[in-house]
Enzyme design. Structure first.
Site, short mmCIF file in Angstrom:
data_model
loop_
_atom_site.label_atom_id
_atom_site.label_comp_id
_atom_site.label_asym_id
_atom_site.label_seq_id
_atom_site.Cartn_x
_atom_site.Cartn_y
_atom_site.Cartn_z
N HIS A 209 0.83 -1.21 0.00
CA HIS A 209 0.00 0.00 0.00
C HIS A 209 0.87 1.26 0.00
O HIS A 209 1.01 1.94 1.01
CB HIS A 209 -0.95 0.00 1.20
CG HIS A 209 -2.04 -1.01 1.10
ND1 HIS A 209 -2.04 -2.19 1.82
CD2 HIS A 209 -3.18 -1.04 0.33
CE1 HIS A 209 -3.13 -2.88 1.53
NE2 HIS A 209 -3.83 -2.22 0.62
N HIS A 249 -7.10 6.66 -3.12
CA HIS A 249 -7.98 5.67 -2.47
C HIS A 249 -7.33 4.97 -1.28
O HIS A 249 -8.04 4.43 -0.43
CB HIS A 249 -8.43 4.63 -3.50
CG HIS A 249 -7.41 3.58 -3.79
ND1 HIS A 249 -6.29 3.81 -4.58
CD2 HIS A 249 -7.32 2.29 -3.38
CE1 HIS A 249 -5.57 2.70 -4.64
NE2 HIS A 249 -6.17 1.76 -3.93
#
Length: 501
Positions: A209, A249
């Site tokens: 991430h 996001h």
């Protein structure tokens, strides 16, 4: 440091022309005193930099400022009350000065920078060497951008060519290619500043991430936006929201899942009531940077607030724990054939589904790309498991590197999450891209199955199974958001193809 090629430098002892200050342009910061031509850096102790501009069209391009933290390491003490922006280099966010005491440069701005993580998650920042992006690499990056709509786009190569700035470069290119900068009258300085802050707020130490994942999702989102059924119906506002939502996001993702934040009483879990904790934080972080940069400050208040709400709706849709809710609604629309693309709410729902597909499309990429992403997300799970073991917490499912492997995690993820979603997306948009993605998905799953069988065979050769016992296969579902499923639970706990959990 960044070098300004073929541009004159305007020293601070000369007045800045009014026509330069009135024009838009990109802003960059540098700590290199050589840009000002001073023989002795100490002569620049009270100077802050210079502005460079193109004399042909009289447009300001660069503002260069001395980094007070860097100056302090060559004999200067930073002045009290210096603004935090004076320590930022927009090209290089982490400075490694020498081999000894390199200091990391931070923006000291909004809430999450002060409460970046709990003490449990805080670790030693990774030092990134300083590089200069030459014209050859930039030329190769531009060539790649010409094929940004192809499904085999290698975001890892693109990130290296852009010197780690893949998210900024790609997002800016897409917004410019769609003509959204001019259409929405976005200030170039504010837009560039916003994109740099977004990229900076992704944690580079996260194996998965991070900003490269955000850039990969943004590229996939662009591919979906180019599908004929969407390209003919989406408005410019829809496209702007889709691109920004993809880029932000996973903003400020801590590298652990929601259950970890809840069981460690993390302040984010408390703040968002243990509901869509990470997604709410990504959204609020994105809104914070939008307001901090003032990107939409020229729009009417109601319009900018509406943009923020719709951005939040898209980001919240990436919560994997609500996968079945969205999938069931999508399937119902397709069965009833009642999707109306002239309806704003229906277009927004399709943007949500497109973003969900982009977020978990790694298994649908070509094998060499898909394999890298699979290894990265699994390593992030294992790092969380290591933290849990270190602090004597219950190890989360899939996070124990001693009992899980990349292969079994990915096979479960593909079976229970990816295949049902992309099967419905293919029903909605039955194009060459959809068939390509399903083809890669099937091949990648078969490849992982083959590797798993090889591992099983080799382990059985090394350690024979005791008499009277049998090994039961276990299906494991890996979900980047943290939800899991194993073969030993009931069908109500596992999202089964066309069933609702």
């Amino acid at each position: 440091m960044e070098v300004c090629y073929q541009l004159p430098v305007l020293p601070l002892d000369r007045p800045v022309p009014k026509h330069v200050l009135s024009r838009r342009g990109a802003i960059s910061f540098s700590s290199s005193s050589s840009l000002f031509g001073a023989p002795d850096p100490r002569q620049l102790s009270k100077r802050r930099g210079a502005i460079s501009y193109d004399s042909s069209d009289q447009t300001a391009l660069y503002i260069r400022m001395l980094d007070v933290r860097v100056r302090s390491q060559v004999g200067f003490e930073p002045e009290q009350g210096s603004h935090p922006y004076l320590c930022i280099d927009f090209r290089d966010f982490h400075l490694g000065l020498g081999s000894g005491s390199g200091r990391r440069v931070h923006r000291l701005l909004s809430f999450q920078r002060y409460l970046h993580s709990s003490r449990l998650l805080r670790g030693t920042p990774q030092q990134i060497p300083l590089h200069i992006l030459d014209e050859d690499y930039m030329g190769q990056a531009k060539c790649m951008l010409e094929k940004v709509g192809t499904w085999n786009f290698d975001i890892f190569i693109f990130d290296r060519l852009t010197n780690g700035n893949s998210l900024v470069t790609l997002t800016f290119h897409l917004l410019n290619q769609y003509g959204l900068i001019e259409l929405f009258q976005l200030d170039m300085v504010k837009l560039w500043r916003f994109l740099v802050m977004v990229q900076e707020d992704y944690h580079t130490q996260n194996p998965y991430h991070n900003a490269v994942h955000a850039a990969d999702v943004t590229q996939a989102m662009y591919c979906y936006l180019q599908e004929p059924i969407l390209a003919e119906s989406l408005t410019s506002c829809d496209i702007l929201l889709g691109v920004l939502a993809a880029a932000t996001h996973d903003l400020d993702h801590p590298g652990v899942n929601q259950p970890f934040l809840i069981k460690t009483n993390h302040y984010l879990a408390t703040l968002y009531g243990n509901t869509s904790v990470l997604e709410n934080h990504h959204w609020r972080s994105a809104v914070g940077l939008l307001r901090e940069s003032g990107l939409f400050s020229h729009l009417p208040t109601e319009d900018s607030l509406n943009m923020e709400r719709q951005l939040g709706s898209l980001i919240l849709a990436t919560d994997i724990s609500r996968q079945n809710d969205y999938l069931s609604q999508f399937r119902r629309h397709l069965d009833q054939e009642d999707l109306c693309l002239s309806n704003a709410s229906h277009r927004h729902f399709l943007l949500q589904m497109a973003l969900k597909c982009a977020d978990i499309c790694n298994p649908c990429r070509p094998w060499e790309l898909s394999k890298q992403w699979s290894q990265k997300v699994t390593e992030e799970f294992f790092v969380q498991g290591d933290i849990e073991k270190k602090h004597k917490l219950e190890v989360s499912p899939l996070c124990d590197r001693d009992i899980n492997s990349v292969g079994n995690i990915q096979i479960g993820f593909m079976t229970y999450v990816v295949e049902p979603l992309f099967a419905e997306w293919s029903r909605f948009s039955d194009t060459r891209l959809s068939q390509t993605m399903l083809g890669h998905l099937g091949l990648n799953k078969a490849t992982w199955s083959g590797l798993q069988q090889e591992q099983t065979s080799s382990s059985e050769d090394r350690k024979p199974t005791p008499a009277g016992t049998t090994a039961e296969p276990t299906a494991v579902c890996n979900q980047p958001g943290g939800a899991t499923a194993t073969g030993g639970v009931t069908s109500k706990e596992i999202p089964q193809g066309n069933k609702e959990s």
